[in-house]
Design a protein around this motif. Structure first.
Motif, PDB file in Angstrom:
ATOM      1  N   ALA A 177       0.827  -1.208   0.000  1.00 26.75           N
ATOM      2  CA  ALA A 177       0.000   0.000   0.000  1.00 26.75           C
ATOM      3  C   ALA A 177       0.861   1.258   0.000  1.00 26.75           C
ATOM      4  CB  ALA A 177      -0.933  -0.008   1.210  1.00 26.75           C
ATOM      5  N   THR A 178       1.928   1.259   0.810  1.00 29.30           N
ATOM      6  CA  THR A 178       2.786   2.446   0.889  1.00 29.30           C
ATOM      7  C   THR A 178       3.598   2.642  -0.381  1.00 29.30           C
ATOM      8  OG1 THR A 178       4.667   1.267   1.858  1.00 29.30           O
ATOM      9  CG2 THR A 178       3.002   2.115   3.372  1.00 29.30           C
ATOM     10  N   PHE A 179       3.896   1.550  -1.076  1.00 32.91           N
ATOM     11  CA  PHE A 179       4.728   1.600  -2.278  1.00 32.91           C
ATOM     12  C   PHE A 179       3.898   1.855  -3.534  1.00 32.91           C
ATOM     13  CE2 PHE A 179       7.959  -0.582  -5.188  1.00 32.91           C
ATOM     14  CZ  PHE A 179       8.884   0.450  -5.077  1.00 32.91           C
ATOM     15  N   THR A 180       2.575   1.905  -3.367  1.00 32.86           N
ATOM     16  CA  THR A 180       1.700   2.110  -4.519  1.00 32.86           C
ATOM     17  C   THR A 180       1.355   3.571  -4.704  1.00 32.86           C
ATOM     18  OG1 THR A 180       0.737  -0.093  -4.260  1.00 32.86           O
ATOM     19  CG2 THR A 180      -0.529   1.488  -5.536  1.00 32.86           C
ATOM     20  N   LYS A 181       1.028   4.246  -3.611  1.00 31.41           N
ATOM     21  CA  LYS A 181       0.603   5.652  -3.706  1.00 31.41           C
ATOM     22  C   LYS A 181       0.865   6.333  -2.368  1.00 31.41           C
ATOM     23  CE  LYS A 181      -3.074   8.333  -5.864  1.00 31.41           C
ATOM     24  NZ  LYS A 181      -4.524   8.548  -5.920  1.00 31.41           N
ATOM     25  N   ASN A 182       0.986   7.665  -2.389  1.00 30.27           N
ATOM     26  CA  ASN A 182       1.306   8.390  -1.166  1.00 30.27           C
ATOM     27  C   ASN A 182       0.264   8.198  -0.075  1.00 30.27           C
ATOM     28  OD1 ASN A 182       3.697   9.447  -2.184  1.00 30.27           O
ATOM     29  ND2 ASN A 182       2.692  11.224  -3.077  1.00 30.27           N
ATOM     30  N   GLU A 183      -0.986   7.998  -0.465  1.00 29.04           N
ATOM     31  CA  GLU A 183      -2.034   7.764   0.523  1.00 29.04           C
ATOM     32  C   GLU A 183      -1.745   6.527   1.376  1.00 29.04           C
ATOM     33  OE1 GLU A 183      -2.454   8.858  -2.453  1.00 29.04           O
ATOM     34  OE2 GLU A 183      -4.244  10.120  -2.674  1.00 29.04           O
ATOM     35  N   GLY A 184      -1.000   5.585   0.818  1.00 25.60           N
ATOM     36  CA  GLY A 184      -0.653   4.388   1.556  1.00 25.60           C
ATOM     37  C   GLY A 184       0.178   4.699   2.783  1.00 25.60           C
ATOM     38  N   LEU A 185       1.064   5.692   2.670  1.00 22.77           N
ATOM     39  CA  LEU A 185       1.900   6.094   3.796  1.00 22.77           C
ATOM     40  C   LEU A 185       1.134   7.016   4.734  1.00 22.77           C
ATOM     41  CD1 LEU A 185       4.678   6.177   5.185  1.00 22.77           C
ATOM     42  CD2 LEU A 185       5.280   8.094   3.696  1.00 22.77           C
ATOM     43  N   VAL A 186       0.476   8.016   4.167  1.00 21.25           N
ATOM     44  CA  VAL A 186      -0.175   9.051   4.974  1.00 21.25           C
ATOM     45  C   VAL A 186      -1.411   8.514   5.696  1.00 21.25           C
ATOM     46  CG1 VAL A 186      -1.329  11.288   4.893  1.00 21.25           C
ATOM     47  CG2 VAL A 186       0.664  10.862   3.441  1.00 21.25           C
ATOM     48  N   LEU A 187      -2.243   7.756   4.987  1.00 21.79           N
ATOM     49  CA  LEU A 187      -3.509   7.309   5.556  1.00 21.79           C
ATOM     50  C   LEU A 187      -3.439   5.891   6.125  1.00 21.79           C
ATOM     51  CD1 LEU A 187      -5.955   8.632   2.797  1.00 21.79           C
ATOM     52  CD2 LEU A 187      -5.308   9.760   4.939  1.00 21.79           C
ATOM     53  N   ILE A 188      -2.961   4.945   5.319  1.00 22.39           N
ATOM     54  CA  ILE A 188      -3.075   3.541   5.689  1.00 22.39           C
ATOM     55  C   ILE A 188      -1.997   3.107   6.677  1.00 22.39           C
ATOM     56  CG2 ILE A 188      -3.099   1.180   4.800  1.00 22.39           C
ATOM     57  CD1 ILE A 188      -4.315   2.304   2.217  1.00 22.39           C
ATOM     58  N   PHE A 189      -0.746   3.375   6.384  1.00 15.77           N
ATOM     59  CA  PHE A 189       0.322   2.979   7.307  1.00 15.77           C
ATOM     60  C   PHE A 189       0.114   3.633   8.667  1.00 15.77           C
ATOM     61  CE2 PHE A 189       4.460   3.651   9.322  1.00 15.77           C
ATOM     62  CZ  PHE A 189       4.940   2.354   9.359  1.00 15.77           C
ATOM     63  N   SER A 190      -0.263   4.897   8.670  1.00 10.81           N
ATOM     64  CA  SER A 190      -0.455   5.613   9.937  1.00 10.81           C
ATOM     65  C   SER A 190      -1.575   5.000  10.763  1.00 10.81           C
ATOM     66  CB  SER A 190      -0.766   7.093   9.650  1.00 10.81           C
ATOM     67  OG  SER A 190       0.278   7.702   8.938  1.00 10.81           O
TER      68      SER A 190
END
Length: 458
Positions: free
Chosen positions: A291-304
């Motif tokens: 998820a983080t490696f696919t789009k920035n939302e993966g880091l900002v929204l999902i990983f967090s």
């Protein structure tokens, strides 16, 4: 025909490598379809990350670099088969069609009619989507600038351009260079293997992931509901009927893919909570990284949000293993995050970062979620199911964990679009729709768990 067979060989090799990774981490044999479906995604993620590492280390995209990965990966899988035996490669059980047949016998005539109607409609959409994949190239700006032009530049140039003065051309692949690389390096590597850039074959990956969404959702819903085929079919149909999801299955956007990774992260977290197999957490970590490696939302929204939920329940349940997925994703993210730091890559380059509440945000969210066609009936179903079932199932740990994870993600989505300059994407109803679509997959799975009265009664 040669092009098709070459493409097919590539997919088989990636799937084989992915299944090998499943066996290497000790993932238990369950359904063969589950292993093949998630094995394919794992193979694609690992291959893409490998190509990314080759490029940022100054290497080139070549037949040699692609071949080394495929040969070593296949050799490793063959070694595992030889060491553990061929019977340990895949389960002898196959969900389709045998378990479906068992579930079909248990449903009423009316339910059979509804399932058949949903199946016909879904098959029609799949046929339409596949036709679009091979007859219409990616033509939306985001699909081209964010992903395909970068993959195409890397394929033809064979190297990653590190010159920041070349931002208008091919710096970090060109286009919107500040986005992650999953589909970018996957498509570049695939093109290298098949020997050309072919719009249909590079974009069919999105269609395949849409099919995986349907298969895995149906499989896991059937498993969780202990054989309630009607319930599993209804929620699978709702998930696959998210309008943007189907649209993104043939337009080369990546938002559906990140939503699937989010769903799989949650699914295998829940499987760990229920079954205590630590390999489920390894798997969840791989998909969280995806998820983080696919789009920035993966880091900002999902990983967090996933990390916040894991941290909360680590203390509440005194189970430090819940942090394993976040730790895995964090470590594998390091090369890309270091690249972000080196070149000051902001999540939305060109957008001023400003903090402050936009007074029409709540109104805009209401419009987006209830008054537009893409909202579907999901946001009407959510409060109804929560009112009817939530307090009956709150004692279950998997429901507690999923609720906190989804609440955290929903809060982050609201804060991101209401209190930052990303409000412009809420106002023009662009990326906010995609964020809600990503969010909808795990949310629908959560609703399926809540409505599973068989397990709630236990």
């Amino acid at each position: 025909m040669i092009l098709f067979l070459t493409f097919l060989l590539f997919q088989i090799l990636l799937t084989n490598i992915g299944v090998g990774i499943l066996r290497a981490i000790g993932f238990p044999k369950r359904d063969a379809i589950e292993s093949l479906a998630i094995g394919y995604l794992i193979g694609a993620v690992v291959f893409s990350f490998y190509i990314f590492l080759i490029l940022i280390l100054g290497g080139s995209l070549s037949s040699l670099s692609v071949g080394i990965f495929l040969i070593l990966g296949t050799t490793g899988t063959v070694y595992l088969i030889g060491k553990k035996g061929a019977k340990n490669y895949l389960s002898s059980e196959c969900f389709l069609p045998f378990k479906i047949s068992d579930g079909w016998k248990k449903v009423s005539t009316i339910q059979k009619g509804l399932i058949s109607l949903m199946g016909v409609f879904l098959c029609f959409k799949l046929s339409l989507g596949l036709w679009f994949v091979f007859n219409a190239p990616a033509y939306f700006d985001d699909a081209i600038s964010n992903w395909n032009i970068r993959a195409k530049n890397i394929y033809f140039e064979k190297f990653l351009n590190f010159n920041p003065e070349n931002k208008e051309m091919s710096f970090l692949g060109g286009g919107r260079y500040f986005y992650p690389f999953f589909t970018v390096t996957y498509k570049a590597g695939l093109s290298q293997f098949i020997g050309q850039w072919h719009e249909g074959y590079v974009n069919v990956f999105h269609f395949i992931t849409f099919i995986i969404l349907i298969v895995i959702f149906l499989l896991k819903a059937y498993e969780y509901s202990e054989g309630d085929f009607f319930l599993a079919s209804v929620f699978t149909f709702i998930a696959s009927s998210t309008p943007l999801a189907f649209f993104h299955s043939f337009t080369a956007h990546t938002d559906m893919i990140i939503g699937i990774f989010f769903l799989l992260t949650l699914i295998y977290f829940i499987d760990y909570i229920r079954k205590k197999e630590i390999s489920e957490l390894f798997l969840s970590g791989i998909f969280l990284f995806g998820a983080t490696f696919t789009k920035n939302e993966g880091l900002v929204l999902i990983f967090s949000s996933v990390s916040a939920a894991a941290l909360i329940f680590t203390f509440l349940w005194r189970d430090w293993r819940l942090l394993i997925p976040s730790a895995i994703a964090f470590v594998i993210m390091l090369p890309h995050n270091l690249l972000r730091i080196m070149y000051n890559l902001k999540p939305n380059a060109g957008i001023d970062i400003s903090i402050g509440y936009h007074k029409y945000a709540v109104t805009m969210f209401k419009i987006v979620m209830t008054e537009w066609g893409h909202s579907n009936i999901l946001w009407v179903i959510v409060p109804i199911i929560l009112i009817l079932f939530f307090w009956h199932g709150i004692e279950k740990r998997e429901i507690q964990f999923a609720a906190i994870m989804l609440l955290s993600t929903g809060l982050l989505i609201f804060l991101t679009y209401s209190f930052t300059s990303n409000f412009t994407f809420l106002e023009d109803q662009t990326s906010v729709n995609r964020a809600l679509m990503m969010y909808s997959f795990p949310l629908i799975y959560f609703l399926m768990i809540l409505t599973n009265t068989k397990r709630i009664k236990k």
